[in-house]
Enzyme design. Structure first.
Site, PDB file in Angstrom:
ATOM      1  N   GLU A  84      -1.628  11.381   9.445  1.00  0.00           N
ATOM      2  CA  GLU A  84      -0.468  11.898  10.089  1.00  0.00           C
ATOM      3  C   GLU A  84      -0.996  13.256  10.396  1.00  0.00           C
ATOM      4  O   GLU A  84      -0.244  14.098   9.621  1.00  0.00           O
ATOM      5  CB  GLU A  84       0.712  11.721   9.249  1.00  0.00           C
ATOM      6  CG  GLU A  84       1.235  10.312   9.355  1.00  0.00           C
ATOM      7  CD  GLU A  84       2.535  10.050   8.720  1.00  0.00           C
ATOM      8  OE1 GLU A  84       3.385  10.967   8.372  1.00  0.00           O
ATOM      9  OE2 GLU A  84       3.059   8.833   8.960  1.00  0.00           O
TER      10      GLU A  84
ATOM     11  N   GLU B  92       1.331   2.185   9.334  1.00  0.00           N
ATOM     12  CA  GLU B  92       2.658   2.531   8.487  1.00  0.00           C
ATOM     13  C   GLU B  92       3.850   1.936   9.279  1.00  0.00           C
ATOM     14  O   GLU B  92       4.148   2.467  10.321  1.00  0.00           O
ATOM     15  CB  GLU B  92       2.643   3.681   8.127  1.00  0.00           C
ATOM     16  CG  GLU B  92       2.079   4.499   7.031  1.00  0.00           C
ATOM     17  CD  GLU B  92       2.281   5.762   6.404  1.00  0.00           C
ATOM     18  OE1 GLU B  92       3.376   6.212   6.658  1.00  0.00           O
ATOM     19  OE2 GLU B  92       1.257   6.270   6.143  1.00  0.00           O
TER      20      GLU B  92
HETATM   21  C1  BGC Z   1       4.196   8.992   3.471  1.00  0.00           C
HETATM   22  C2  BGC Z   1       5.062   8.718   2.317  1.00  0.00           C
HETATM   23  C3  BGC Z   1       6.699   8.488   2.997  1.00  0.00           C
HETATM   24  C4  BGC Z   1       6.316   7.578   4.240  1.00  0.00           C
HETATM   25  C5  BGC Z   1       7.779   7.412   4.832  1.00  0.00           C
HETATM   26  C6  BGC Z   1       4.216   8.111   4.603  1.00  0.00           C
HETATM   27  O1  BGC Z   1       3.360   8.717   5.447  1.00  0.00           O
HETATM   28  O2  BGC Z   1       2.887   8.996   2.974  1.00  0.00           O
HETATM   29  O3  BGC Z   1       5.099   9.651   1.372  1.00  0.00           O
HETATM   30  O4  BGC Z   1       7.323   8.066   2.114  1.00  0.00           O
HETATM   31  O5  BGC Z   1       5.405   8.181   5.102  1.00  0.00           O
HETATM   32  O6  BGC Z   1       8.211   8.638   5.138  1.00  0.00           O
END
Ligand code: BGC
Length: 371
Positions: free
Chosen positions: A189, A309
């Site tokens: 990210e 993710e």
């Molecule tokens: C972060 C986490 C976070 C998740 C959702 C991830 O990229 O590393 O810490 O909980 O995104 O926001």
């Protein structure tokens, strides 16, 4: 004579078409079995995986990632354990037995390395990451290893560039003899000052650097501004490097997935509390439209796509979380993408409850097909 010439022309045209299709021309390389020597669990995952190298096609690699999960909130926390997760060897077996195909291991290297040249990574942290990677590989779970939560780099790309590159040079050197089931993701990210334009430049430099020691490793590269789909169009990857998987993240709608999440600073997420996701046609279309954009980009550029993710925070109701999670997972898979659910066993998003040592069934069923 004319016939022989025609046949030759047809063969050449056929080869050209295969090449244009991208993956097919390397089909032979793709089907070659990767090294599968086991590091047995009893030996504490310390055995080095065997060192046979095979060149492999990124589309095949993406298939191996399949339906995966993030080993999150552990090595990506400021210190492992601070965010409620200390990795246990058994976690990788639990993932494998549940049916996951791969694991993404986010790592906060920046917090475990010197802040001045030569930016040496703490050997204790390197050993710990190495251990986690070996535990996963011992379970035949391909690993996506990354640089995660490098916030200083997001805020000051110029100032942190030397450190970012030095981290990759050490990580790449350390893991260069690992099997091709280990893949590197260049950065989680990128955001703020690491704009999509700046990220393109940094990404190119880090890719070239990693390629020096890992010419055959599959590299994963994400789009700008938190890996969102909207910024895929701004991502410029070298055409001649075909061993790359492109990754996106999707938490849309944030009002559902991040309701009450206090780490969200752009919005007042407490106002989103109570947001449900019932799966109306409009709610579904908002998601499929984005994934169609990502799939079309992948097709146009002949790149496999990974959804690195997605997940919904525990403050949302379980029914909405499970419904949304299943819809996103299915939408990705239907478009040929691999995925990694965020994440394994932290309280906030976790599929697995460390206290009861059992899966949260509605979430598990949302990401894996029923056995
Ligand atoms: C972060 C986490 C976070 C998740 C959702 C991830 O990229 O590393 O810490 O909980 O995104 O926001």
């Amino acid at each position: 004579m004319l016939k022989v010439k025609n046949v030759l022309l047809l063969v050449i045209a056929g080869l050209f078409l295969l090449n244009a299709a991208g993956c097919d021309v390397t089909e032979k390389a793709c089907t070659k079995k990767p090294c599968e020597k086991k590091a047995s669990l009893k030996e504490g995952c310390m055995k080095k995986p065997c060192e046979k190298k095979v060149s492999i096609c990124a589309f095949e690699q993406n298939k191996r990632l399949g339906r995966g999960i993030n080993m999150g909130n552990a090595l990506d926390a400021p210190r492992e354990g601070e965010w409620g997760v200390t990795i246990k060897e058994e976690y990788f077996k639990i993932m494998k037995d549940a049916g996951f195909d791969s694991v993404r291991i986010p790592c906060r290297w920046s917090a475990h390395s010197l802040n001045e040249p030569p930016y040496t990574i703490d050997p204790v942290f390197m050993k710990r990451v190495d251990w986690a990677v070996n535990c996963a590989l011992a379970q035949k779970l391909p690993v996506m290893l990354n640089i995660h939560h490098y916030n200083e780099f997001n805020l000051d790309p110029k100032g942190q560039k030397a450190k970012y590159l030095a981290l990759w040079s050490q990580i790449a050197e350390h893991f260069k003899d690992y099997p091709d089931t280990l893949m590197f993701e260049l950065l989680n990210e990128p955001r703020t000052k690491l704009t999509p334009k700046v990220w393109n430049k940094m990404m190119l430099e880090s890719l070239a650097l990693v390629r020096k020691s890992n010419p055959n490793r599959t590299i994963v590269i994400g789009s700008g501004d938190n890996n969102i789909i909207e910024h895929l169009k701004d991502l410029h990857i070298p055409e001649d490097d075909r061993n790359i998987i492109v990754t996106i993240h999707s938490y849309d709608p944030l009002e559902l997935t991040h309701q009450g999440a206090d780490w969200i600073t752009r919005y007042d997420s407490s106002k989103w509390m109570g947001t449900k996701w019932t799966g109306t046609a409009a709610e579904k279309k908002a998601i499929t439209d984005k994934f169609d954009t990502a799939a079309a980009w992948g097709k146009k550029h002949n790149r496999p796509i990974n959804l690195g993710e997605f997940g919904a925070y525990e403050k949302a109701d379980m029914e909405s979380r499970a419904r949304w999670t299943k819809f996103v997972a299915d939408t990705a898979v239907e478009r040929g993408m691999s995925f990694h659910y965020w994440e394994f066993c932290a309280r906030e998003f976790g599929l697995y409850d460390q206290q009861t040592k059992s899966f949260r069934k509605p979430l598990l069923d949302a990401v894996l097909p029923k056995k």
